[in-house]
Design a protein around this motif. Structure first.
Motif, short mmCIF file in Angstrom:
data_model
loop_
_atom_site.label_atom_id
_atom_site.label_comp_id
_atom_site.label_asym_id
_atom_site.label_seq_id
_atom_site.Cartn_x
_atom_site.Cartn_y
_atom_site.Cartn_z
N LEU A 1 0.80 -1.22 0.00
CA LEU A 1 0.00 0.00 0.00
C LEU A 1 0.83 1.28 0.00
O LEU A 1 0.32 2.34 -0.31
CB LEU A 1 -0.93 0.01 1.22
CG LEU A 1 -1.98 -1.10 1.27
CD1 LEU A 1 -2.84 -0.95 2.51
CD2 LEU A 1 -2.85 -1.09 0.02
N GLN A 2 2.10 1.17 0.31
CA GLN A 2 2.94 2.36 0.40
C GLN A 2 2.92 3.23 -0.85
O GLN A 2 2.84 4.45 -0.75
CB GLN A 2 4.38 1.96 0.74
CG GLN A 2 5.30 3.17 0.94
CD GLN A 2 6.71 2.75 1.32
OE1 GLN A 2 7.02 1.56 1.36
NE2 GLN A 2 7.54 3.72 1.61
N PRO A 3 2.97 2.65 -2.06
CA PRO A 3 2.97 3.49 -3.26
C PRO A 3 1.76 4.42 -3.37
O PRO A 3 1.85 5.49 -3.97
CB PRO A 3 3.00 2.48 -4.41
CG PRO A 3 3.64 1.27 -3.83
CD PRO A 3 3.16 1.22 -2.41
N PHE A 4 0.64 4.02 -2.81
CA PHE A 4 -0.57 4.84 -2.93
C PHE A 4 -0.52 6.07 -2.04
O PHE A 4 -1.24 7.04 -2.27
CB PHE A 4 -1.79 4.00 -2.57
CG PHE A 4 -2.03 2.84 -3.49
CD1 PHE A 4 -2.62 3.03 -4.72
CD2 PHE A 4 -1.62 1.56 -3.13
CE1 PHE A 4 -2.83 1.96 -5.58
CE2 PHE A 4 -1.82 0.49 -3.97
CZ PHE A 4 -2.43 0.69 -5.20
N PHE A 5 0.34 6.04 -1.01
CA PHE A 5 0.41 7.14 -0.07
C PHE A 5 1.74 7.89 -0.12
O PHE A 5 1.90 8.90 0.56
CB PHE A 5 0.19 6.62 1.36
CG PHE A 5 -1.18 6.09 1.63
CD1 PHE A 5 -2.20 6.94 2.04
CD2 PHE A 5 -1.47 4.74 1.48
CE1 PHE A 5 -3.48 6.46 2.29
CE2 PHE A 5 -2.75 4.25 1.73
CZ PHE A 5 -3.75 5.11 2.13
N MET A 6 2.69 7.42 -0.90
CA MET A 6 4.05 7.95 -0.84
C MET A 6 4.15 9.40 -1.30
O MET A 6 5.09 10.11 -0.94
CB MET A 6 5.01 7.07 -1.66
CG MET A 6 4.72 7.03 -3.14
SD MET A 6 5.80 5.85 -4.01
CE MET A 6 7.42 6.51 -3.58
N ASN A 7 3.19 9.88 -2.09
CA ASN A 7 3.24 11.26 -2.56
C ASN A 7 2.54 12.24 -1.63
O ASN A 7 2.39 13.41 -1.96
CB ASN A 7 2.60 11.36 -3.95
CG ASN A 7 3.41 10.62 -5.00
OD1 ASN A 7 4.63 10.58 -4.94
ND2 ASN A 7 2.72 10.03 -5.96
N TYR A 8 2.13 11.74 -0.46
CA TYR A 8 1.40 12.59 0.47
C TYR A 8 2.11 12.63 1.82
O TYR A 8 2.83 11.71 2.18
CB TYR A 8 -0.03 12.06 0.65
CG TYR A 8 -0.75 11.93 -0.67
CD1 TYR A 8 -1.23 13.05 -1.32
CD2 TYR A 8 -0.92 10.67 -1.27
CE1 TYR A 8 -1.88 12.93 -2.54
CE2 TYR A 8 -1.56 10.55 -2.49
CZ TYR A 8 -2.04 11.69 -3.12
OH TYR A 8 -2.67 11.56 -4.33
N LYS A 9 1.88 13.71 2.56
CA LYS A 9 2.52 13.86 3.85
C LYS A 9 2.17 12.70 4.78
O LYS A 9 3.04 12.12 5.43
CB LYS A 9 2.07 15.18 4.50
CG LYS A 9 2.56 16.44 3.82
CD LYS A 9 2.01 17.65 4.56
CE LYS A 9 2.43 18.94 3.88
NZ LYS A 9 1.86 20.13 4.56
N GLU A 10 0.87 12.41 4.85
CA GLU A 10 0.39 11.34 5.71
C GLU A 10 -0.76 10.61 5.03
O GLU A 10 -1.48 11.21 4.21
CB GLU A 10 -0.11 11.91 7.05
CG GLU A 10 0.95 12.48 7.95
CD GLU A 10 0.38 12.96 9.26
OE1 GLU A 10 1.08 12.87 10.29
OE2 GLU A 10 -0.78 13.44 9.27
N GLY A 11 -0.92 9.35 5.38
CA GLY A 11 -2.05 8.60 4.85
C GLY A 11 -2.32 7.36 5.68
O GLY A 11 -1.40 6.76 6.23
#
Length: 299
Positions: free
Chosen positions: A72-82
């Motif tokens: 799941l990391q790739p889906f959140f990597m462009n954001y500060k937090e997820g």
């Protein structure tokens, strides 16, 4: 196997959302105050007479360790937090990504419209979700706000002025009673008008799911007709095999939420997603949920 089976079902359901990446439910939070009051329907509102015990069920919330972190990391990597939390009802277990973030209390934003709609209907501030609420002519950035509204349209389009105006007819003690009754986050309404918009009221993702479960099974002993009306407003999509209910919430500061539940023939699944990133778009939490579902399904 049960985790994989649940994930595949979750993916199929979320993929069925219509217009997932182009949802019209934009929530540009407008802080202008409304001076006009909505007329209370004939007969006034009924105040709560029966004291209800607070619904406290956190000890029943069993959430497994983060087990899909790498996937799941790739889906959140462009954001500060997820973070995403999913709980299935049969076993009271679930999965999460960045579980530590699911325990942080933050503003509910427009997801609070779920509870505030219950308050307005229970207190008879409005008697029907299609009752017309007059627009006072104030021009807002969101075009959909610049018209007469109903609870149905205000819920769908997150029309903040409607909820501020209607809730001004409910005294603080009554609102506090509902927060106590549902054990809603930190129960803090000291922020005054708009206390749910980046202000005093805060709730975690896990607490959101506990609240949604209490709502779904009416553990708070609300009028069942009110519960059904609110579920109707939350309904996003349905087929013969499932129904998807949810509410988004977002702020100009970058917080984006998507919470709800899915009814299937086998189970009920409660979910909550959080993303923090400025200029990411109003529906990024919903879009990420859909992207995660698509990726897992295609595997």
């Amino acid at each position: 196997m049960i985790k994989k089976r649940f994930l595949l079902l979750f993916c199929v359901l979320i993929l069925s959302l219509v217009g997932c990446s182009n949802d019209s439910n934009k929530e540009n939070i407008n802080r202008q105050s409304d001076s006009n009051q909505v007329v209370v329907p004939d007969g006034g509102r009924e105040t709560e007479t029966d004291s209800e015990e607070d619904f406290e069920d956190e000890e029943d919330f069993s959430i497994e360790e983060v087990i899909f972190d790498k996937e799941l990391q790739p889906f959140f990597m462009n954001y500060k937090e997820g973070c995403i939390v999913i709980r299935y009802d049969n076993t009271k277990q679930g999965i999460s990504y960045h579980e530590e973030l699911s325990e942080v209390q933050r503003s509910p934003l427009s997801t609070f419209k779920i509870l505030s709609t219950i308050i307005l209907l229970e207190e008879k501030i409005v008697t029907d979700v299609d009752q017309v609420i007059p627009w006072d002519g104030t021009i807002y950035q969101n075009e959909s706000w610049n018209a007469n509204q109903t609870l149905r349209s205000a819920f769908e389009n997150s029309v903040v002025w409607v909820y501020k105006k209607l809730l001004s007819n409910v005294d603080d003690d009554t609102i506090a009673n509902y927060l106590d009754r549902t054990n809603y986050g930190n129960k803090d309404i000291s922020g005054g008008e708009g206390f749910w918009l980046d202000s005093s009221l805060k709730i975690s993702l896990k607490e959101q799911i506990i609240f949604l479960e209490g709502l779904y099974y009416n553990k708070f002993n609300f009028n069942q007709n009110v519960i059904e009306k609110v579920k109707e407003l939350m309904l996003i999509n349905q087929t013969e095999n499932y129904k998807i209910y949810g509410k988004t919430g977002s702020s100009n500061e970058g917080t984006n939420l998507f919470v709800g539940f899915i009814e299937s023939q086998e189970d009920v699944f409660f979910f909550a997603t959080y993303v923090n990133e400025e200029n990411a778009g109003y529906n990024v939490a919903k879009e990420i949920s859909c992207n995660i579902a698509e990726s897992l399904f295609l595997e």
